[in-house]
Design an enzyme around this catalytic site. Structure first.
Site, PDB file in Angstrom:
ATOM      1  N   VAL A 127      -6.842   3.197  11.498  1.00  0.00           N
ATOM      2  CA  VAL A 127      -6.772   1.809  11.038  1.00  0.00           C
ATOM      3  C   VAL A 127      -8.187   1.230  10.926  1.00  0.00           C
ATOM      4  CG1 VAL A 127      -4.488   1.437  12.044  1.00  0.00           C
ATOM      5  CG2 VAL A 127      -6.525   0.994  13.427  1.00  0.00           C
ATOM      6  N   THR A 147     -11.440  -1.065  11.567  1.00  0.00           N
ATOM      7  CA  THR A 147     -12.120  -1.572  12.772  1.00  0.00           C
ATOM      8  C   THR A 147     -13.245  -2.504  12.310  1.00  0.00           C
ATOM      9  OG1 THR A 147     -13.431   0.473  12.698  1.00  0.00           O
ATOM     10  CG2 THR A 147     -11.636   0.407  14.274  1.00  0.00           C
ATOM     11  N   SER A 173     -10.506   6.437  13.350  1.00  0.00           N
ATOM     12  CA  SER A 173     -11.289   5.234  13.039  1.00  0.00           C
ATOM     13  C   SER A 173     -12.653   5.326  13.719  1.00  0.00           C
ATOM     14  CB  SER A 173     -10.594   3.982  13.591  1.00  0.00           C
ATOM     15  OG  SER A 173      -9.335   3.808  13.030  1.00  0.00           O
ATOM     16  N   GLU A 197     -16.908   7.728   0.137  1.00  0.00           N
ATOM     17  CA  GLU A 197     -16.020   7.380  -0.965  1.00  0.00           C
ATOM     18  C   GLU A 197     -16.608   7.876  -2.280  1.00  0.00           C
ATOM     19  OE1 GLU A 197     -14.675   3.276  -0.837  1.00  0.00           O
ATOM     20  OE2 GLU A 197     -14.577   3.427   1.339  1.00  0.00           O
ATOM     21  N   LEU A 234     -21.498   6.713  14.841  1.00  0.00           N
ATOM     22  CA  LEU A 234     -22.327   5.517  14.604  1.00  0.00           C
ATOM     23  C   LEU A 234     -23.755   5.924  14.255  1.00  0.00           C
ATOM     24  CD1 LEU A 234     -21.178   3.136  17.508  1.00  0.00           C
ATOM     25  CD2 LEU A 234     -20.388   3.189  15.151  1.00  0.00           C
ATOM     26  N   ARG A 282       0.842  -1.206   0.000  1.00  0.00           N
ATOM     27  CA  ARG A 282       0.000   0.000   0.000  1.00  0.00           C
ATOM     28  C   ARG A 282       0.878   1.257   0.000  1.00  0.00           C
ATOM     29  NH1 ARG A 282      -5.847   0.081   3.126  1.00  0.00           N
ATOM     30  NH2 ARG A 282      -6.912   0.155   1.134  1.00  0.00           N
ATOM     31  N   CYS A 302     -18.771   0.355   5.722  1.00  0.00           N
ATOM     32  CA  CYS A 302     -19.128   0.877   7.045  1.00  0.00           C
ATOM     33  C   CYS A 302     -20.581   0.751   7.486  1.00  0.00           C
ATOM     34  CB  CYS A 302     -18.694   2.323   7.145  1.00  0.00           C
ATOM     35  SG  CYS A 302     -16.891   2.439   7.137  1.00  0.00           S
ATOM     36  N   LYS A 349     -21.319  -2.596   9.112  1.00  0.00           N
ATOM     37  CA  LYS A 349     -20.416  -2.760  10.271  1.00  0.00           C
ATOM     38  C   LYS A 349     -20.831  -1.840  11.421  1.00  0.00           C
ATOM     39  CE  LYS A 349     -16.331  -0.476   9.824  1.00  0.00           C
ATOM     40  NZ  LYS A 349     -16.283   0.564  10.864  1.00  0.00           N
TER      41      LYS A 349
HETATM   42  N1  LIG Z   1     -13.858   3.940   4.116  1.00  0.00           N
HETATM   43  C1  LIG Z   1     -14.523   5.024   4.449  1.00  0.00           C
HETATM   44  O1  LIG Z   1     -15.091   5.690   3.589  1.00  0.00           O
HETATM   45  C2  LIG Z   1     -14.629   5.476   5.869  1.00  0.00           C
HETATM   46  C3  LIG Z   1     -14.084   4.733   6.923  1.00  0.00           C
HETATM   47  N2  LIG Z   1     -14.184   5.182   8.203  1.00  0.00           N
HETATM   48  C4  LIG Z   1     -13.544   4.447   9.300  1.00  0.00           C
HETATM   49  O2  LIG Z   1     -12.134   4.686   9.237  1.00  0.00           O
HETATM   50  C5  LIG Z   1     -11.408   3.514   9.631  1.00  0.00           C
HETATM   51  C6  LIG Z   1     -10.446   3.117   8.520  1.00  0.00           C
HETATM   52  O3  LIG Z   1     -11.216   2.753   7.385  1.00  0.00           O
HETATM   53  P1  LIG Z   1     -10.531   2.561   5.959  1.00  0.00           P
HETATM   54  O4  LIG Z   1      -9.534   3.626   5.731  1.00  0.00           O
HETATM   55  O5  LIG Z   1     -11.643   2.363   5.005  1.00  0.00           O
HETATM   56  O6  LIG Z   1      -9.755   1.163   6.202  1.00  0.00           O
HETATM   57  P2  LIG Z   1      -8.639   0.526   5.277  1.00  0.00           P
HETATM   58  O7  LIG Z   1      -8.713  -0.933   5.511  1.00  0.00           O
HETATM   59  O8  LIG Z   1      -8.749   1.057   3.892  1.00  0.00           O
HETATM   60  O9  LIG Z   1      -7.272   1.102   5.886  1.00  0.00           O
HETATM   61  C7  LIG Z   1      -6.772   0.770   7.135  1.00  0.00           C
HETATM   62  C8  LIG Z   1      -5.256   0.631   7.023  1.00  0.00           C
HETATM   63  O10 LIG Z   1      -4.712   0.488   8.328  1.00  0.00           O
HETATM   64  C9  LIG Z   1      -3.578  -0.351   8.219  1.00  0.00           C
HETATM   65  N3  LIG Z   1      -3.222  -0.875   9.555  1.00  0.00           N
HETATM   66  C10 LIG Z   1      -3.959  -1.672  10.364  1.00  0.00           C
HETATM   67  N4  LIG Z   1      -3.306  -1.891  11.510  1.00  0.00           N
HETATM   68  C11 LIG Z   1      -2.138  -1.216  11.435  1.00  0.00           C
HETATM   69  C12 LIG Z   1      -1.039  -1.055  12.317  1.00  0.00           C
HETATM   70  N5  LIG Z   1      -1.039  -1.617  13.535  1.00  0.00           N
HETATM   71  N6  LIG Z   1       0.002  -0.303  11.914  1.00  0.00           N
HETATM   72  C13 LIG Z   1      -0.002   0.270  10.693  1.00  0.00           C
HETATM   73  N7  LIG Z   1      -1.003   0.172   9.813  1.00  0.00           N
HETATM   74  C14 LIG Z   1      -2.065  -0.575  10.182  1.00  0.00           C
HETATM   75  C15 LIG Z   1      -4.000  -1.427   7.235  1.00  0.00           C
HETATM   76  O11 LIG Z   1      -2.864  -2.060   6.655  1.00  0.00           O
HETATM   77  C16 LIG Z   1      -4.800  -0.595   6.227  1.00  0.00           C
HETATM   78  O12 LIG Z   1      -4.021  -0.190   5.124  1.00  0.00           O
HETATM   79  C17 LIG Z   1     -12.462   2.479   9.981  1.00  0.00           C
HETATM   80  O13 LIG Z   1     -12.701   2.514  11.354  1.00  0.00           O
HETATM   81  C18 LIG Z   1     -13.695   2.943   9.235  1.00  0.00           C
HETATM   82  O14 LIG Z   1     -14.873   2.544   9.875  1.00  0.00           O
HETATM   83  C19 LIG Z   1     -14.777   6.371   8.511  1.00  0.00           C
HETATM   84  C20 LIG Z   1     -15.317   7.150   7.504  1.00  0.00           C
HETATM   85  C21 LIG Z   1     -15.285   6.768   6.114  1.00  0.00           C
HETATM   86  O1  LIG Z   2     -18.324   5.817   7.685  1.00  0.00           O
HETATM   87  C1  LIG Z   2     -18.222   5.660   6.482  1.00  0.00           C
HETATM   88  O2  LIG Z   2     -17.557   4.756   5.943  1.00  0.00           O
HETATM   89  C2  LIG Z   2     -18.948   6.545   5.528  1.00  0.00           C
HETATM   90  O3  LIG Z   2     -20.105   5.786   5.090  1.00  0.00           O
HETATM   91  C3  LIG Z   2     -20.894   6.415   4.104  1.00  0.00           C
HETATM   92  O4  LIG Z   2     -20.124   6.686   2.936  1.00  0.00           O
HETATM   93  P1  LIG Z   2     -19.875   5.563   1.803  1.00  0.00           P
HETATM   94  O5  LIG Z   2     -20.187   4.215   2.350  1.00  0.00           O
HETATM   95  O6  LIG Z   2     -18.524   5.808   1.266  1.00  0.00           O
HETATM   96  O7  LIG Z   2     -20.903   5.913   0.626  1.00  0.00           O
HETATM   97  P2  LIG Z   2     -22.441   6.345   0.586  1.00  0.00           P
HETATM   98  O8  LIG Z   2     -22.579   7.394  -0.425  1.00  0.00           O
HETATM   99  O9  LIG Z   2     -22.974   6.624   1.923  1.00  0.00           O
HETATM  100  O10 LIG Z   2     -23.144   5.043   0.006  1.00  0.00           O
HETATM  101  C4  LIG Z   2     -23.245   3.854   0.757  1.00  0.00           C
HETATM  102  C5  LIG Z   2     -24.112   2.858   0.015  1.00  0.00           C
HETATM  103  O11 LIG Z   2     -25.472   3.297   0.003  1.00  0.00           O
HETATM  104  C6  LIG Z   2     -25.964   3.304  -1.332  1.00  0.00           C
HETATM  105  N1  LIG Z   2     -26.969   4.382  -1.452  1.00  0.00           N
HETATM  106  C7  LIG Z   2     -26.650   5.660  -1.089  1.00  0.00           C
HETATM  107  C8  LIG Z   2     -27.586   6.660  -1.150  1.00  0.00           C
HETATM  108  C9  LIG Z   2     -28.884   6.354  -1.593  1.00  0.00           C
HETATM  109  O12 LIG Z   2     -29.805   7.224  -1.674  1.00  0.00           O
HETATM  110  N2  LIG Z   2     -29.172   5.067  -1.952  1.00  0.00           N
HETATM  111  C10 LIG Z   2     -28.249   4.068  -1.875  1.00  0.00           C
HETATM  112  O13 LIG Z   2     -28.569   2.906  -2.197  1.00  0.00           O
HETATM  113  C11 LIG Z   2     -24.733   3.508  -2.194  1.00  0.00           C
HETATM  114  O14 LIG Z   2     -24.939   3.098  -3.508  1.00  0.00           O
HETATM  115  C12 LIG Z   2     -23.720   2.673  -1.450  1.00  0.00           C
HETATM  116  O15 LIG Z   2     -23.838   1.321  -1.797  1.00  0.00           O
HETATM  117  C13 LIG Z   2     -21.380   7.774   4.632  1.00  0.00           C
HETATM  118  O16 LIG Z   2     -22.094   8.443   3.605  1.00  0.00           O
HETATM  119  C14 LIG Z   2     -20.197   8.630   5.093  1.00  0.00           C
HETATM  120  O17 LIG Z   2     -20.677   9.831   5.672  1.00  0.00           O
HETATM  121  C15 LIG Z   2     -19.391   7.850   6.126  1.00  0.00           C
HETATM  122  O18 LIG Z   2     -18.263   8.593   6.519  1.00  0.00           O
END
Ligand SMILES: NC(=O)C1=CN([C@@H]2O[C@H](COP(=O)(O)OP(=O)(O)OC[C@H]3O[C@@H](n4cnc5c(N)ncnc54)[C@H](O)[C@@H]3O)[C@@H](O)[C@H]2O)C=CC1
Ligand SMILES: O=C(O)[C@H]1O[C@H](OP(=O)(O)OP(=O)(O)OC[C@H]2O[C@@H](n3ccc(=O)[nH]c3=O)[C@H](O)[C@@H]2O)[C@H](O)[C@@H](O)[C@@H]1O
Length: 475
Positions: free
Chosen positions: A88, A90, A129, A164, A220, A40, A275, A278
């Site tokens: 990281v 969760t 996270s 995303e 949450l 990565r 998310c 989860k």
């Molecule tokens: N994906 C999203 O759009 C969003 C995610 N979140 C939250 O943010 C957190 C991270 O999510 P993502 O970025 O999507 O996860 P991700 O899986 O894409 O990235 C997490 C990274 O942390 C690294 N990692 C884990 N343990 C480690 C350690 N001990 N030392 C160094 N690196 C380590 C992993 O290798 C991985 O690359 C989660 O709690 C998620 O719920 C919150 C808002 C939006």
């Molecule tokens: O904690 C997170 O990971 C994030 O989760 C979602 O963001 P994300 O999952 O990236 O994308 P969304 O746009 O929320 O879409 C989630 C899912 O719902 C679907 N969706 C969304 C909106 C809608 O009206 N209908 C619908 O089916 C999307 O197609 C997708 O599959 C939240 O929108 C973010 O605010 C939050 O930070």
């Protein structure tokens, strides 16, 4: 305290974009993003970033090597940092107590232990996270129990709300930034220090400060409310199909009430992403642990409705294809969980493919951003199939939608990519077997015009099939 150096542990979908924007907007701060995954980090340091987000390439290109660094060398980054983001993953626990529901905090704990072992002086540790309420308690316990005397930690909660596909825009112009901290002088000071960082580009009135538990819980709750809206409109979509109403019209008429609002009312094949499920499961688990049974079952229904929506759609494909799809060819358009991302975590497309593969269909899959390797990894995972060899026989991945559709019995749209709206459906129809079916799981195609071409059309929340052979009687 002036923040001069920031370290972020976790270079994923959150850590990477968040810190890139932070470095872009704060040229006076050195930002080092660390990950234990060598692959990565190499990608973050290469021309092809590990994640696709509109606008991200340009920002990384401008800051990388200036005040933005990606490294696997965690120790020096922690030692020099004034503020450390824990970003990281969760995931939902897959074993032991709370299996299938509770958040697995082992990566957060590993970070806390690492920070404790390396720190000196004053450090602000920030939960980026998404975590259960009171996770900050565990972090502070681990930090204080494992560090040298004289080290002073403050733990803040600063959840991320980016979505995303729009991450850069969301980070540049967020609805709000939430910072929770300890209600003490030192806690309030740490909150102010983090506010100062964000105030480089976000006005103070958009930065909300709360106690730590409100901040952890609000993240949450925000995801639960968003997911609930989708499940609500998806429930109504089933009612529309049964009654002849059109869910888009119902959503518009309902959402124009300013108390309800029009966003997040797009009925679909179901929500995906890493998310929503989860975090809902996490909320359900917390409620159960607190003996709030009704609260737990209320939020569980949001997940149940999502499962129902995905299975309803997949079952309809089989039913409309004369109840047998064994050896038939079905084209899947879109594999990402939403448009403008290459992320497939919990994508409804995986569920649909699993269902169709179990029935013995050949799948031709096309997605503009998902790597073929990722699709195969998803579809051969033990959660999807016990026979990965069979999956490899049945699945073919294409790099253009027209070749993917040639010779198919049906097309199934699983992701709302803009390019699927503009496809030449006449050209596609001409190369398909007849009768040709189009299942629009995202309601993005102009149904009237594809009906005219000759497709049998099925979508979410609306009856569009006109064939006398297939039409359901009005309710
Ligand atoms: N994906 C999203 O759009 C969003 C995610 N979140 C939250 O943010 C957190 C991270 O999510 P993502 O970025 O999507 O996860 P991700 O899986 O894409 O990235 C997490 C990274 O942390 C690294 N990692 C884990 N343990 C480690 C350690 N001990 N030392 C160094 N690196 C380590 C992993 O290798 C991985 O690359 C989660 O709690 C998620 O719920 C919150 C808002 C939006
Ligand atoms: O904690 C997170 O990971 C994030 O989760 C979602 O963001 P994300 O999952 O990236 O994308 P969304 O746009 O929320 O879409 C989630 C899912 O719902 C679907 N969706 C969304 C909106 C809608 O009206 N209908 C619908 O089916 C999307 O197609 C997708 O599959 C939240 O929108 C973010 O605010 C939050 O930070």
């Amino acid at each position: 305290m002036v923040i001069e150096k920031i370290c972020c542990i976790g270079a994923g979908y959150v850590g990477g974009p968040t810190c890139s924007v932070l470095a872009y907007k704060c040229p006076n701060i050195k930002v080092t993003v660390c990950d234990r995954s060598k692959e990565r980090i190499e990608q973050w340091n290469s021309p092809k970033l590990p994640i696709y987000e509109p606008g991200l390439d340009e920002i990384v290109k401008e800051c990388r090597g200036r005040n933005l660094f990606f490294t696997t060398d965690l120790d020096p980054a922690i030692i020099e940092a004034d503020l450390i983001f824990i970003s990281v993953n969760t995931p939902t626990k897959t074993f032991g107590i709370g299996k299938g529901r509770a958040a697995d905090l082992k990566f957060v704990e590993a970070c806390s232990r690492k920070i404790a072992s390396l720190s000196s002086g004053r450090k602000i540790v920030v939960e980026k996270s998404t975590v259960p309420v009171h996770a900050a308690d565990s972090i502070i316990n681990i930090l204080t129990a494992n560090t040298r005397p004289g080290v002073e930690f403050q733990v803040l909660s600063n959840p991320e709300f980016l979505a995303e596909g729009t991450a850069v825009q969301d980070l540049l112009n967020p609805d709000r930034v939430l910072i929770g901290g300890e209600q003490s002088d030192a806690g309030r000071q740490a909150v102010e220090d983090l506010c100062w960082v964000y105030q480089h580009w976000i006005s103070r009135d958009k930065i909300i400060t709360t106690n730590t538990w409100s901040s952890e819980l609000s993240k949450l709750v925000a995801n639960a409310f968003l997911a609930q809206r989708i499940s609500s409109i998806n429930a109504i979509s089933a009612l529309c199909e049964a009654t002849g109403a059109d869910v888009s019209e119902v959503a518009q008429a309902t959402g124009m009430d300013s108390r309800i609002g029009s966003k997040f009312l797009q009925a679909s094949v179901g929500f995906g992403g890493s998310c929503f499920q989860k975090d809902l499961l996490n909320l359900v688990y917390i409620s159960e642990c607190l003996k709030l049974t009704e609260v737990a079952s209320y939020w569980q229904k949001v997940i149940d409705m999502n499962e129902y929506q995905k299975s309803r759609f997949a079952a309809r494909i089989v039913e409309r294809l004369f109840n047998t799809i064994t050896d038939k060819t079905i084209t899947i358009l879109g594999f990402a969980f939403k448009k403008n991302t290459g992320d497939t975590r919990e994508s409804p497309a995986i569920y649909v493919c699993k269902y169709l593969l179990e029935e013995g269909a050949n799948l031709h899959i096309y997605d503009p951003k998902v790597e073929p390797k990722q699709m195969m990894t998803d579809l051969t995972s033990p959660m999807v199939s016990v026979d990965p060899e069979k999956v490899r026989e049945l699945v073919k991945i294409y790099d253009d939608p027209y070749s993917a559709a040639a010779g198919a019995h049906a097309i199934v749209i699983c992701t709302e990519w803009d390019e699927f709206v503009r496809l030449d459906y006449q050209k596609i129809y001409d190369t398909m077997l007849k009768p040709a079916f189009l299942f629009d799981g995202r309601k993005i195609v102009d149904h009237e015009s594809v009906l005219e071409i000759g497709f049998h059309v099925e979508t979410i929340g609306k009856r569009v099939t006109r064939s006398p052979l297939l039409r359901a009687d009005p309710a």
